[in-house]
Design an enzyme around this catalytic site. Structure first.
Site, PDB file in Angstrom:
ATOM      1  CG  ASP A  67      -0.267  -0.345   2.522  1.00  0.00           C
ATOM      2  OD1 ASP A  67       0.968  -0.353   2.567  1.00  0.00           O
ATOM      3  OD2 ASP A  67      -0.972  -0.597   3.511  1.00  0.00           O
ATOM      4  CG  ASN A 135      -9.047  -1.096  11.936  1.00  0.00           C
ATOM      5  OD1 ASN A 135      -8.093  -1.709  11.474  1.00  0.00           O
ATOM      6  ND2 ASN A 135      -9.524   0.007  11.371  1.00  0.00           N
ATOM      7  CG  HIS A 137      -5.826  -1.775   8.805  1.00  0.00           C
ATOM      8  ND1 HIS A 137      -5.981  -0.635   9.564  1.00  0.00           N
ATOM      9  CD2 HIS A 137      -4.491  -1.859   8.559  1.00  0.00           C
ATOM     10  CE1 HIS A 137      -4.800  -0.067   9.752  1.00  0.00           C
ATOM     11  NE2 HIS A 137      -3.881  -0.791   9.155  1.00  0.00           N
ATOM     12  CD  GLU A 142      -8.943   1.330   7.596  1.00  0.00           C
ATOM     13  OE1 GLU A 142      -8.944   0.446   8.477  1.00  0.00           O
ATOM     14  OE2 GLU A 142      -8.363   2.425   7.737  1.00  0.00           O
TER      15      GLU A 142
HETATM   16  C1  GLP Z   1      -0.452   0.610   8.547  1.00  0.00           C
HETATM   17  C2  GLP Z   1      -0.116  -0.237   7.313  1.00  0.00           C
HETATM   18  C3  GLP Z   1      -0.344  -1.697   7.567  1.00  0.00           C
HETATM   19  C4  GLP Z   1       0.274  -2.083   8.890  1.00  0.00           C
HETATM   20  C5  GLP Z   1      -0.411  -1.362  10.003  1.00  0.00           C
HETATM   21  C6  GLP Z   1       0.139  -1.701  11.389  1.00  0.00           C
HETATM   22  O1  GLP Z   1      -1.738   1.084   8.563  1.00  0.00           O
HETATM   23  N1  GLP Z   1      -0.829   0.151   6.159  1.00  0.00           N
HETATM   24  O2  GLP Z   1       0.204  -2.442   6.489  1.00  0.00           O
HETATM   25  O3  GLP Z   1       0.176  -3.468   9.082  1.00  0.00           O
HETATM   26  O4  GLP Z   1      -0.232   0.021   9.782  1.00  0.00           O
HETATM   27  O5  GLP Z   1       1.246  -0.912  11.663  1.00  0.00           O
HETATM   28  P1  GLP Z   1       2.256  -1.124  12.858  1.00  0.00           P
HETATM   29  O6  GLP Z   1       3.092  -2.300  12.465  1.00  0.00           O
HETATM   30  O7  GLP Z   1       3.037   0.139  12.933  1.00  0.00           O
HETATM   31  O8  GLP Z   1       1.438  -1.379  14.066  1.00  0.00           O
END
Ligand code: GLP
Length: 240
Positions: A67, A135, A137, A142
């Site tokens: 992404d 959440n 995702h 989402e």
């Molecule tokens: C972002 C990314 C996700 C990731 C998530 C969790 O929103 N788009 O791919 O898994 O955050 O992030 P973190 O690893 O910093 O908790």
């Protein structure tokens, strides 16, 4: 889903790098699906070390990222393009032509989505790395996203913008939209490696393990994929 529980973030990072490393050693031209966020940073550091020690090479590896934020230039400090270069690509022997990220800035995002999706459909990702949002995702899919979605533009939820504001000067600066692989693209990978660390991920991991498959909780789509490894540390596992 195979669940590997380890002590802490350091052990999680080592275990994850071991799995990616094993793949790159057995298949030097592997295709990796990569993730951003704080969780995979330690894994990337371990892979950089393994590359420096000549245990593995990225020379023939191709990567596709999950992404990218919309409305941020690629040169922005918080773009996922910058993140991936700072955390991995600048430190290993990967060829820039083999690095792929969604191009989410520009006038014709629908066209750019279609182009990225076409590129994804022309390859078979050997291993897709995932983090998980609070959440549920995955990528930026989402809650409520149809599992049939392919690469698309998503409006980020306030929860996700709040979670990610720590990387920006203020909440106002966090983009409202992103381009993300859809769940269908993610499930097309041969193997999936999901990483979760810390107490704030424990409710999501509980839902992933015990909950039903539902579009309300995007990560539950992984239950229908036959080859998923979930690595969690003790804190993320604390509600199991
Ligand atoms: C972002 C990314 C996700 C990731 C998530 C969790 O929103 N788009 O791919 O898994 O955050 O992030 P973190 O690893 O910093 O908790």
């Amino acid at each position: 889903m195979q669940i590997i529980k380890v002590k802490n973030y350091e052990a999680l990072s080592q275990e994850a790098a071991k799995i990616v490393g094993k793949l790159l050693i057995s298949k030097p031209d592997a295709i990796l699906g990569l993730a951003t966020g704080s969780t995979p940073v330690g894994m990337y550091q371990n892979l950089v070390k393994m590359n420096e020690n000549h245990e593995l090479s990225f020379k023939a590896v191709k990567t596709y990222n999950l992404d990218e934020y919309c409305d941020l230039p690629r040169s922005h400090a918080q773009s996922y393009y910058t993140f991936m270069h700072e955390n991995l690509f600048n430190h290993v022997d990967i060829l820039e032509k083999n690095v792929h990220l969604p191009h989410a800035e520009g006038a014709d995002l629908a066209k750019q989505c279609a182009e990225y999706n076409k590129a994804l459909n022309n390859v078979k990702i050997d291993l897709q790395v995932l983090g998980i949002g609070g959440n549920g995702h995955i990528g930026f899919n989402e809650p409520g996203t149809p599992f049939s979605n392919e690469t698309f533009i998503v409006e980020l939820t306030e929860k996700t913008r709040e979670d990610n504001k720590r990387f920006f000067a203020s909440l106002e600066e966090v983009p409202h939209r992103a381009m993300t692989m859809g769940i269908k693209n993610i499930l097309a990978a041969k193997k999936i490696l999901l990483l979760a660390s810390g107490k704030n991920k424990a409710p999501a991991i509980k839902e992933l393990v015990f909950g039903n498959v539902s579009e309300k909780f995007p990560a539950s789509a992984l239950k229908d994929h036959g080859n998923v490894i979930v690595i969690i540390d003790e804190d993320a596992a604390s509600l199991l």
